[in-house]
Motif scaffolding. Structure first.
Motif: not given
Length: 207
Positions: A58-72, A109-120
């Motif tokens: 599945e391909l997605k795009t999103n506006e950049y969100v800084n992981k250090n910005d906890k709220g966003k 580009v970030e890759t997410y594993d929908t089976i094990s990574e995301l649920p955790e």
């Protein structure tokens, strides 16, 4: 879960001149609790031109969100990323590749594993994939108890924004806006004729 595809081969060409109206669909038959579901959904791409469901992406795009910005970042995970997971889960897509952009420029580009990574990962953000699936199971059970075997009338279920309950309204045959009907008489007639033919062929085989 069983799947079928709507074309014998995915388009593996590198030709950039593609038609947006064309799509590659997977038809999925799954068991959810006591419910058997049949539906289809678009598959963005497959790894290395594979037809295996394990290689769906599945391909997605999103506006950049800084992981250090906890709220966003919390909001991104709890809302958008969770919705991406739901969409991918329903089609059995194991991989999400998300491109983050800033002012139209791709940053990474970030890759997410929908089976094990995301649920955790969701557990850390007070989101439960199990609760989501359980809710769907309970909702479908409620729909069955309300509708029963009524295949003539239309039941419209809805949940208003911020409401805790799901409500429904009943509309008798012939009084419903045609745009709200998704199982049309022609389809039901074709299914009935196909089932009748299958039963006849079975009888012939027994004889």
């Amino acid at each position: 879960m069983t799947t079928a595809i709507t074309d014998q081969e995915p388009d593996t060409s590198s030709n950039p001149d593609f038609t947006k109206s064309e799509a590659y669909y997977s038809v999925v038959n799954i068991k959810l609790g006591d419910h058997s579901l049949l539906y289809s959904g678009e598959v963005d791409c497959c790894l290395n031109g594979s037809k295996s469901q394990s290689d769906y992406v599945e391909l997605k795009t999103n506006e950049y969100v800084n992981k250090n910005d906890k709220g966003k970042y919390d909001k991104f995970v709890r809302n958008k990323l969770f919705k991406w997971w739901v969409q991918s889960y329903l089609l059995g897509v194991p991989i999400i590749k998300a491109g983050s952009h800033d002012d139209g420029i791709l940053k990474y580009v970030e890759t997410y594993d929908t089976i094990s990574e995301l649920p955790e990962m969701f557990n850390e953000y007070n989101r439960s994939t199990k609760a989501c699936v359980d809710f769907c199971d309970k909702f479908l059970t409620s729909v069955k108890s309300v509708i029963g075997k009524d295949d003539k009338n239309v039941y419209i279920f809805q949940r208003k924004r911020d409401a805790k309950e799901i409500t429904y309204r009943f509309e008798e045959e012939g009084t419903t806006d045609q745009s709200e009907i998704f199982v049309h008489d022609e389809y039901k007639q074709e299914i009935a004729e196909t089932s009748k033919k299958a039963r006849t062929e079975s009888v012939c085989l027994i004889l």
